[in-house]
Design an enzyme around this catalytic site. Structure first.
Site, PDB file in Angstrom:
ATOM      1  N   ASP A 312      -3.100  -4.607  -2.132  1.00 19.73           N
ATOM      2  CA  ASP A 312      -2.542  -3.906  -3.289  1.00 19.73           C
ATOM      3  C   ASP A 312      -2.118  -4.855  -4.413  1.00 19.73           C
ATOM      4  O   ASP A 312      -1.250  -5.707  -4.240  1.00 19.73           O
ATOM      5  CB  ASP A 312      -1.325  -3.050  -2.848  1.00 19.73           C
ATOM      6  CG  ASP A 312      -1.083  -1.882  -3.792  1.00 19.73           C
ATOM      7  OD1 ASP A 312      -1.920  -1.655  -4.684  1.00 19.73           O
ATOM      8  OD2 ASP A 312      -0.055  -1.194  -3.636  1.00 19.73           O
ATOM      9  N   LYS A 361       0.989   4.055  -0.851  1.00 20.40           N
ATOM     10  CA  LYS A 361       1.588   3.293  -1.953  1.00 20.40           C
ATOM     11  C   LYS A 361       3.071   3.055  -1.676  1.00 20.40           C
ATOM     12  O   LYS A 361       3.599   1.978  -1.934  1.00 20.40           O
ATOM     13  CB  LYS A 361       1.401   4.096  -3.236  1.00 20.40           C
ATOM     14  CG  LYS A 361       1.475   3.320  -4.520  1.00 20.40           C
ATOM     15  CD  LYS A 361       0.482   2.190  -4.596  1.00 20.40           C
ATOM     16  CE  LYS A 361      -0.121   1.994  -5.947  1.00 20.40           C
ATOM     17  NZ  LYS A 361      -1.197   1.041  -5.995  1.00 20.40           N
ATOM     18  N   LYS A 414       1.678   3.287 -17.911  1.00 22.18           N
ATOM     19  CA  LYS A 414       2.592   3.646 -16.824  1.00 22.18           C
ATOM     20  C   LYS A 414       4.037   3.405 -17.237  1.00 22.18           C
ATOM     21  O   LYS A 414       4.352   2.436 -17.899  1.00 22.18           O
ATOM     22  CB  LYS A 414       2.253   2.807 -15.589  1.00 22.18           C
ATOM     23  CG  LYS A 414       3.109   3.166 -14.399  1.00 22.18           C
ATOM     24  CD  LYS A 414       2.428   2.851 -13.091  1.00 22.18           C
ATOM     25  CE  LYS A 414       2.605   1.418 -12.679  1.00 22.18           C
ATOM     26  NZ  LYS A 414       1.903   1.132 -11.444  1.00 22.18           N
ATOM     27  N   LYS A 487       0.946  -6.923  -3.671  1.00 18.45           N
ATOM     28  CA  LYS A 487       2.211  -6.243  -3.435  1.00 18.45           C
ATOM     29  C   LYS A 487       2.673  -6.357  -1.980  1.00 18.45           C
ATOM     30  O   LYS A 487       3.844  -6.538  -1.708  1.00 18.45           O
ATOM     31  CB  LYS A 487       1.988  -4.767  -3.775  1.00 18.45           C
ATOM     32  CG  LYS A 487       3.175  -4.173  -4.350  1.00 18.45           C
ATOM     33  CD  LYS A 487       3.089  -2.965  -5.217  1.00 18.45           C
ATOM     34  CE  LYS A 487       1.886  -2.127  -5.368  1.00 18.45           C
ATOM     35  NZ  LYS A 487       1.592  -1.784  -6.744  1.00 18.45           N
TER      36      LYS A 487
END
Ligand code: NAD
Length: 531
Positions: A312, A361, A414, A487
């Site tokens: 990620d 996520k 975002k 991530k």
């Protein structure tokens, strides 16, 4: 950062008996210094250690391809369009004026490292990271890949609505030459049902072995057609749901291969792509949060000594969190809760609006503060361990929540809202609120480049342990040195994950410098502290 300015021969020469240059290699000796600690009754016994290694880097950067899964999405099209804009030096007009293409946001292409001090002036000397070792230039990457959507790349870029119109207009003819993405593997159970309308470019049938062989043949053909030495295979397709880990199915290398042969329902498309890359001996990077690397895939990568990295992309909120949480905890301040809200309106957000995909996520965003908390048991109570070494009470941890909502109106821009609520001196409280607005794909795209460039480089680096007199060998297949851009970094099983962005960057910097035989360049700056 003009694209052509960086095309110079390798710019650094280290004059030392520890660094050897041949036409083929840079070989450098490195002393790995550490400390072994034994804790008995609250007493720490420390024994300094030192181990001698040698790193060998192949100097020639081969012709490198990047095959993206999800190439027709926002990240895929933005990456292809911006590389083409850089390659052809396309400048475009915005309402602010004329814009040049660049690689801002790329650690490799747009940041520097301190390499030493200038003897004459005593001033620090910084060099671009891309100068430390020979690395592939993004303009030279050969681009390709797969998508379940069959829109041609120029039309897919328009659909993404990321780039300025004037850039889209000029880059479209170049992008059109890339044609249509290759047909891909589509198993509706793994991504959100709302993606179904896109899936008009799929490999027929349900036989997973046939699908695996098809992808392997695609990789081989792409390599051959373009005369490539190396292809990095990169998942930037939709976030999948987690795969269940089932003993006998995806827990060992043999089992995962057998599960593919038997078309087992828990084998995801991303796992098939990873297995295809591993079996072709090409590196695979996972830019999305799902558990593509089930234990059987990691074992297969070990068996084939083929490189994998994930998971990620760490583009915005999590990157900031890994800095802020560390800053607070290292300052002796105690975060009590971290609450993170996001909304976004691109196709990624649409897919994440489904529960199972959001879950993937949520997991990847959640563990980011764990190591900072573990490192400070003055602030957070440690787990209580029972007599048999089994934890009997959980350790203290800040409350941490992550919410993501799909708001189509904001498109690719975002919004991330984070509240850090902390305990300060003598019962006081501090609240930090962050409101971050960013163009998602323009943050993510340079990370894909960095991951690709570093991965290619790491395939050219070998090491040997001088105390064992062994031959040069490739690095361990799970590339945890990529953690800065990821991530939820995948690390060697049994080793600890480092989430601190500073530590991740230091690791990379130290490693790159070690490969040219430059060490000990810390912030001690001793000569500025003594007479
Ligand atoms: P996107 O939805 O615009 O693009 C994904 C593409 O993947 C689509 O074109 C879709 O058709 C394609 N696809 C879906 N399943 C596929 C399959 N099995 N094979 C081939 N293609 C398939 O999304 P995006 O904004 O480009 O993001 C891509 C991925 O990167 C997502 O998983 C996202 O969570 C992850 N990510 C993005 C960011 C960011 O900042 N943009 C950050 C971290 C992670």
């Amino acid at each position: 950062i003009h694209p052509t300015a960086a095309r110079r021969p390798h710019a650094i020469t280290v004059q030392s008996e520890n660094t050897l240059y041949s036409d083929e290699h840079i070989t450098a000796k490195f002393q790995n210094r550490g400390s072994n600690v034994t804790v008995t009754d609250g007493q720490y016994m420390i024994t300094p250690t030192v181990q001698s290694y040698e790193f060998q880097t192949k100097r020639t950067v081969g012709k490198t391809g990047l095959m993206m899964i999800g190439v027709g999405g926002n990240n895929g099209t933005t990456l292809c369009a911006t590389i083409l804009a850089n390659r052809h030096n396309i400048i475009w007009h915005t309402k602010e004026g004329v814009q040049q293409p660049n690689y801002i946001g790329s650690l490799i292409r747009a940041s520097t490292v301190r390499i030493g001090t200038e003897a004459a002036t005593g001033k620090d000397v910084h060099v671009p990271i891309s100068d430390v070792l020979p690395m592939v230039h993004p303009n030279d990457l050969v681009l390709g890949g797969w998508d379940i959507s069959g829109l041609t790349m120029d039309k897919a870029m328009q659909r993404a609505q990321v780039l300025d119109y004037d850039l889209q207009r000029q880059v479209a003819p170049h992008l059109a030459l890339l044609g249509k993405p290759l047909p891909s593997i589509y198993y509706p159970d793994f991504i959100a049902a709302n993606q179904e309308a896109r899936a008009d470019n799929v490999i027929p049938g349900t036989d997973k072995q046939v699908h695996l062989d098809h992808i392997r043949a695609d990789i081989r053909k792409f390599k051959k057609d373009n005369g490539l030495d190396r292809v990095v295979v990169f998942w930037t397709a939709n976030t999948e749901r987690y795969s269940d880990i089932i003993p006998g199915v995806n827990d060992t290398a043999d089992n995962i291969l057998a599960a593919i042969k038997g078309s087992h329902s828990e084998v995801s498309p991303s796992t098939l792509f990873a297995v295809a890359a591993i079996l072709e001996g090409e590196p695979f990077v996972n830019g999305a949060p799902q558990n593509t690397f089930v234990p059987g895939v990691i074992a297969l990568a070990e068996h084939h000594q083929s490189f994998i990295g994930g998971d990620d992309l760490k583009s915005g909120q999590t990157k900031l969190k890994s800095v802020l949480a560390e800053f607070l905890v290292n300052a002796g301040i105690k975060p009590l809760s971290i609450a993170s809200y996001n909304h976004l309106g691109n196709n990624d957000g649409h897919n994440l609006s489904a529960e199972r995909q959001f879950k993937s996520k949520e997991i990847s965003k959640s563990s980011v503060v764990d190591d900072m908390v573990d490192a400070n048991r003055l602030l957070y109570k440690a787990p209580e361990i029972g007599p048999k070494g089994v934890p009997v009470a959980k350790g203290e941890h800040p409350d941490h929540v992550v919410v993501i909502k799909y708001v189509p109106a904001v498109g690719d821009s975002k919004r991330a809202i984070d509240e850090y609520y902390s305990e300060i001196f003598c019962g006081g409280r501090s609240t930090i609120n962050i409101f971050n607005e960013c163009e998602d794909s323009l943050l993510a795209t340079p990370l894909i480049l960095d991951l690709t460039i570093l991965t290619e480089l790491l395939t050219r680096i070998k090491y040997r342990d001088l105390s064992k007199g062994q031959d040069f060998a490739p690095l361990y297949p799970v590339l945890s040195l990529l953690s800065y851009m990821l991530k939820a970094p995948l690390v060697k099983p049994g080793t600890e994950v480092v989430n601190s962005l500073n530590r991740q960057r230091n690791a990379l910097e130290t490693f790159l410098k070690a490969c040219i035989g430059v060490e000990g360049n810390s912030d001690l700056l001793l000569d500025t502290r003594i007479w």
